[in-house]
Design a protein around this motif. Structure first.
Motif, PDB file in Angstrom:
ATOM      1  N   GLN A  60       0.847  -1.200   0.000  1.00  0.00           N
ATOM      2  CA  GLN A  60       0.000   0.000   0.000  1.00  0.00           C
ATOM      3  C   GLN A  60       0.883   1.250   0.000  1.00  0.00           C
ATOM      4  OE1 GLN A  60      -0.633  -2.359   2.730  1.00  0.00           O
ATOM      5  NE2 GLN A  60      -1.903  -3.459   1.253  1.00  0.00           N
ATOM      6  N   TYR A  61       0.415   2.278  -0.701  1.00  0.00           N
ATOM      7  CA  TYR A  61       1.177   3.537  -0.712  1.00  0.00           C
ATOM      8  C   TYR A  61       0.265   4.689  -1.130  1.00  0.00           C
ATOM      9  CZ  TYR A  61       4.638   7.110  -1.787  1.00  0.00           C
ATOM     10  OH  TYR A  61       5.362   8.293  -1.816  1.00  0.00           O
ATOM     11  N   LYS A  62       0.379   5.793  -0.396  1.00  0.00           N
ATOM     12  CA  LYS A  62      -0.258   7.046  -0.774  1.00  0.00           C
ATOM     13  C   LYS A  62       0.793   8.143  -0.695  1.00  0.00           C
ATOM     14  CE  LYS A  62      -5.166   6.498   0.396  1.00  0.00           C
ATOM     15  NZ  LYS A  62      -6.294   7.065   1.178  1.00  0.00           N
ATOM     16  N   GLY A  63       0.926   8.908  -1.754  1.00  0.00           N
ATOM     17  CA  GLY A  63       1.921   9.971  -1.732  1.00  0.00           C
ATOM     18  C   GLY A  63       2.134  10.565  -3.108  1.00  0.00           C
ATOM     19  N   ASN A  64       3.127  11.433  -3.194  1.00  0.00           N
ATOM     20  CA  ASN A  64       3.407  12.155  -4.429  1.00  0.00           C
ATOM     21  C   ASN A  64       4.885  12.075  -4.774  1.00  0.00           C
ATOM     22  OD1 ASN A  64       0.672  13.645  -4.678  1.00  0.00           O
ATOM     23  ND2 ASN A  64       1.372  14.172  -2.617  1.00  0.00           N
ATOM     24  N   CYS A  65       5.172  12.299  -6.035  1.00  0.00           N
ATOM     25  CA  CYS A  65       6.547  12.470  -6.481  1.00  0.00           C
ATOM     26  C   CYS A  65       6.513  13.301  -7.750  1.00  0.00           C
ATOM     27  CB  CYS A  65       7.238  11.126  -6.716  1.00  0.00           C
ATOM     28  SG  CYS A  65       6.771  10.328  -8.274  1.00  0.00           S
ATOM     29  N   TYR A  80       3.250  13.273 -10.083  1.00  0.00           N
ATOM     30  CA  TYR A  80       2.547  11.999  -9.976  1.00  0.00           C
ATOM     31  C   TYR A  80       1.943  11.880  -8.577  1.00  0.00           C
ATOM     32  CZ  TYR A  80       5.101  10.640 -14.198  1.00  0.00           C
ATOM     33  OH  TYR A  80       5.607  10.581 -15.477  1.00  0.00           O
ATOM     34  N   THR A  81       0.657  11.519  -8.518  1.00  0.00           N
ATOM     35  CA  THR A  81      -0.033  11.298  -7.247  1.00  0.00           C
ATOM     36  C   THR A  81      -0.449   9.835  -7.165  1.00  0.00           C
ATOM     37  OG1 THR A  81      -0.892  13.562  -7.260  1.00  0.00           O
ATOM     38  CG2 THR A  81      -1.963  11.989  -5.784  1.00  0.00           C
ATOM     39  N   TYR A  82       0.022   9.136  -6.124  1.00  0.00           N
ATOM     40  CA  TYR A  82      -0.196   7.693  -5.995  1.00  0.00           C
ATOM     41  C   TYR A  82      -1.237   7.365  -4.926  1.00  0.00           C
ATOM     42  CZ  TYR A  82       4.013   6.828  -8.803  1.00  0.00           C
ATOM     43  OH  TYR A  82       4.937   6.774  -9.815  1.00  0.00           O
ATOM     44  N   ASN A  83      -2.064   6.388  -5.248  1.00  0.00           N
ATOM     45  CA  ASN A  83      -2.990   5.816  -4.273  1.00  0.00           C
ATOM     46  C   ASN A  83      -3.090   4.319  -4.601  1.00  0.00           C
ATOM     47  OD1 ASN A  83      -4.921   5.185  -2.412  1.00  0.00           O
ATOM     48  ND2 ASN A  83      -6.554   6.403  -3.339  1.00  0.00           N
ATOM     49  N   GLU A  96      -4.049   2.075 -13.036  1.00  0.00           N
ATOM     50  CA  GLU A  96      -4.568   3.117 -13.919  1.00  0.00           C
ATOM     51  C   GLU A  96      -3.685   4.359 -13.832  1.00  0.00           C
ATOM     52  OE1 GLU A  96      -8.550   5.899 -14.672  1.00  0.00           O
ATOM     53  OE2 GLU A  96      -8.475   4.515 -12.965  1.00  0.00           O
ATOM     54  N   TYR A  97      -3.246   4.831 -14.976  1.00  0.00           N
ATOM     55  CA  TYR A  97      -2.533   6.106 -15.084  1.00  0.00           C
ATOM     56  C   TYR A  97      -3.490   7.103 -15.727  1.00  0.00           C
ATOM     57  CZ  TYR A  97       1.808   3.607 -14.078  1.00  0.00           C
ATOM     58  OH  TYR A  97       2.787   2.854 -13.478  1.00  0.00           O
ATOM     59  N   LYS A  98      -3.983   8.025 -14.908  1.00  0.00           N
ATOM     60  CA  LYS A  98      -4.969   8.995 -15.402  1.00  0.00           C
ATOM     61  C   LYS A  98      -4.301  10.342 -15.665  1.00  0.00           C
ATOM     62  CE  LYS A  98      -9.522  10.955 -14.406  1.00  0.00           C
ATOM     63  NZ  LYS A  98     -10.638  11.019 -13.431  1.00  0.00           N
ATOM     64  N   ILE A  99      -4.361  10.787 -16.903  1.00  0.00           N
ATOM     65  CA  ILE A  99      -3.781  12.073 -17.289  1.00  0.00           C
ATOM     66  C   ILE A  99      -4.739  13.181 -16.860  1.00  0.00           C
ATOM     67  CG2 ILE A  99      -2.988  13.495 -19.217  1.00  0.00           C
ATOM     68  CD1 ILE A  99      -2.422  10.863 -20.732  1.00  0.00           C
ATOM     69  N   GLU A 100      -4.299  13.976 -15.880  1.00  0.00           N
ATOM     70  CA  GLU A 100      -5.150  15.029 -15.326  1.00  0.00           C
ATOM     71  C   GLU A 100      -4.918  16.384 -15.997  1.00  0.00           C
ATOM     72  OE1 GLU A 100      -7.338  14.344 -13.036  1.00  0.00           O
ATOM     73  OE2 GLU A 100      -6.640  12.640 -11.849  1.00  0.00           O
ATOM     74  N   SER A 159      -2.391  10.912 -12.091  1.00  0.00           N
ATOM     75  CA  SER A 159      -2.736  10.156 -10.880  1.00  0.00           C
ATOM     76  C   SER A 159      -2.551   8.665 -11.182  1.00  0.00           C
ATOM     77  CB  SER A 159      -4.172  10.439 -10.446  1.00  0.00           C
ATOM     78  OG  SER A 159      -5.094  10.052 -11.433  1.00  0.00           O
ATOM     79  N   VAL A 160      -1.978   7.956 -10.222  1.00  0.00           N
ATOM     80  CA  VAL A 160      -1.664   6.538 -10.389  1.00  0.00           C
ATOM     81  C   VAL A 160      -2.431   5.758  -9.328  1.00  0.00           C
ATOM     82  CG1 VAL A 160       0.173   4.831 -10.616  1.00  0.00           C
ATOM     83  CG2 VAL A 160       0.643   7.241 -11.154  1.00  0.00           C
ATOM     84  N   THR A 161      -3.366   4.911  -9.757  1.00  0.00           N
ATOM     85  CA  THR A 161      -4.281   4.231  -8.831  1.00  0.00           C
ATOM     86  C   THR A 161      -4.354   2.747  -9.150  1.00  0.00           C
ATOM     87  OG1 THR A 161      -5.626   6.259  -8.868  1.00  0.00           O
ATOM     88  CG2 THR A 161      -6.596   4.319  -7.838  1.00  0.00           C
TER      89      THR A 161
END
Length: 294
Positions: free
Chosen positions: A219-224, A241-244, A255-259, A277-279
């Protein structure tokens, strides 16, 4: 028209009831009522009204009948049951394969039905690999998930750098080992050209999906972020990049969502996503499955 039809039976009923009366005066009223009824039924106006009423009733019945025939069934827009449209290999036995460790170590992850349905069947264990493959940097968790980040190798503690890998493309192979196609997983078919060639094609807002493997839950939540070099005289562009992530042991879709998109002069360089966002996906992605065949 309906009120006229309803009125006449009432008149007739009323007249009928009066028929039980015995007085001469009431008998005269009954006879007068009958004559009035007969007179009304014979008038051209009444006949025309009845013709119009009958025509309206016929039109309503015809309209209802047509509605029953022409009503279209609801078409589901869900893509949760993965299928390739216009699938050309219905006469062949085709397997769904990934080849992250070369042709010597293919991994079968499912099969194709004759009609193009994708039947996933992920193996419980990864193939037997050499020591070099297992211990290489590309088989560590940080590389599989965070290699896009400028500090990716520092984002996972060494004890958490479990064995993992990005499977690469989803490939179609016949039972006699002929490579016949590849599958793209995107939210919008217009994103296909950029997924195939991000260096020269323009992206759009939307999602694309990748399949990875992890040896243990993670599990990981965070940014880079990372920087992209621009033309001379321009500052480097920052990509966030925002990870959940909530990954189970085994195979997982991400899923790699282009925001957002950093717009450029297409004559110099292609535009690129600068906010993604990476989910992790629960189960199979609800997306479009597009085959490219050879």
């Amino acid at each position: 028209m309906k009120s006229l039809k309803r009125f006449l039976p009432i008149v007739i009923f009323f007249i009928g009831c009066l028929g039980f009366s015995q007085t001469a005066e009431e008998q005269k009223m009954i006879e007068k009522g009958k004559k009035m009824q007969d007179s009304m039924l014979k008038t051209p106006m009444y006949k025309e009204l009845m013709r119009i009423n009958d025509q309206e009733e016929a039109n309503k019945k015809e309209k209802k009948a047509n509605e029953k025939i022409t009503v279209k069934p609801k078409v589901s827009t869900s893509y949760s049951n993965p299928k390739l449209e216009n699938y050309p290999f219905g006469s062949l036995e085709v397997n769904l394969m990934v080849i992250p460790f070369g042709m010597e170590n293919p991994i079968k992850i499912g099969t194709m039905s004759k009609s193009g349905d994708i039947n996933f069947d992920f193996p419980k264990e990864h193939p037997k690999l050499s020591k070099d493959d297992k211990e290489s940097e590309s088989s560590k968790l940080w590389y599989t998930i965070f290699s896009k980040c400028s500090n990716g190798s520092e984002m996972v503690a060494e004890k958490d750098n479990i064995f993992s890998f990005d499977t690469g493309g989803l490939s179609l192979w016949t039972s006699d080992n002929h490579y016949v196609g590849v599958i793209f997983t995107v939210s919008d078919e217009k994103l296909m050209s950029w997924v195939e060639d991000p260096a020269y094609m323009e992206p759009i807002l939307g999602s694309y999906f990748e399949l990875i493997y992890v040896d243990k839950p993670y599990q990981y939540k965070g940014n880079c972020n990372t920087a992209r070099m621009m033309e001379e005289g321009e500052d480097d562009a920052k990509i966030d990049y925002t990870y959940n992530l909530n990954l189970k042991a085994g195979f997982n879709f991400i899923e790699y969502k282009i925001e957002n998109i950093h717009k450029t002069d297409p004559n110099i360089m292609a535009s690129f996503p600068d906010k993604v966002s990476v989910t992790s996906v629960e189960g199979i992605p609800n997306c479009k499955w597009i085959g490219k065949y050879f």
